[in-house]
Design an enzyme around this catalytic site. Sequence first.
Site, short mmCIF file in Angstrom:
data_model
loop_
_atom_site.label_atom_id
_atom_site.label_comp_id
_atom_site.label_asym_id
_atom_site.label_seq_id
_atom_site.Cartn_x
_atom_site.Cartn_y
_atom_site.Cartn_z
CB THR A 118 -0.73 -0.04 1.07
OG1 THR A 118 -1.38 1.13 1.26
CG2 THR A 118 -0.12 -0.48 2.16
CE1 TYR A 142 -3.57 -2.21 5.30
CE2 TYR A 142 -3.22 0.43 3.97
CZ TYR A 142 -3.58 -1.26 4.05
OH TYR A 142 -3.63 -1.09 2.80
#
Length: 328
Positions: A118, A142
């Site tokens: 990501t 995350y």
Amino acid sequence: MARKVLVTGGAGYIGAHACKALARAGFLPVAFDNLTTGWADAVKWGPLVQGDLMDRASIDAALADHRPVAVLHFAALSLVGESMQDPGRYWRVNVGGALNLLEACAAAGVRNFVFSSTCATYGDQDGVLLTEETPQKPINAYGGSKLAIEGMLRDFGPAHGINHVIFRYFNVAGADPEGEIGEQHLPETHLIPLMLDAVAGKRPALTVFGTDYPTADGTCVRDYVHVTDLAAAHVLGLQRLLDGKGDGVFCLGTGRGFSVREVIEASRMVTNREVPVVIGDRRAGDAAALVSSSTKAGAELGWDPQHSTLRQMIGDAWAWAQKPGFSE
Ligand code: UDP
């Protein structure tokens, strides 16, 4: 017989679109999913194995039963805000799950691994265009958990002969242009579906998370990419590995950022309706701007994101959200 590919998270939003793309390319996608956030009815192009990455035995069994030529690893917790509230869960599930999966791959002799990373691994970089070489400094759990898995992959390669492609996704949006699958999170947290819910009157308003960012209009800037384009990149990445071309890291974005206000304006053009908006505080963990330079995936993989205009992403998401039977 079609070559099998194990798709963790194959019942989820991006995983299901990847299964469709794999099937189109002649592979048989085997979806491996615990169905906590995925949907069994999104698994349409191959078998569903209900298993959990925290349960090593269920991974071993799936690999033994199906003998895939590769693993595409989508399954993960993926919400920035939630990761700030419960970081331990993100580290345990994302990193622990990936470790189980990689160890199972090493034991079963799986040699090809495509990983969903990501742009959240970059953190806040003052609006510079992000490339594969930009130093990664995540500002939320995350992004931190995904960066740890990137490191794990680099260690597993030489030790166990597992070749990898890492895709760093920017903001994935839209739905299958043919209307077979789309985005369906419970609860929904993403900008475009929440905005369209507000347009449709399913929610009172969209809350804009912060208008005091150092961007042109004060709202966060993101690089939105159509889920079908993203899925196509995975087939190209898989093919690269199967062709023996070796490891690679690729940013998957369009090179063009849009602010939250610009997304709202695009929605007005597509739907012909106003978006009811309220202005809220910043959301913890959000970077001001995340935009990809987007040249390497095109040059090395031949990736050409043809669907990734705001108009098409919002249009396809709007069509999907209006389908009869869409659950709320
Ligand atoms: N956002 C917002 N209101 C919402 C949801 C998201 O203003 O209800 C903003 C968020 O701050 C971010 C952008 O929209 O700048 C995209 O957020 P999303 O959660 O869709 O994806 P993320 O960037 O977290 O992966």
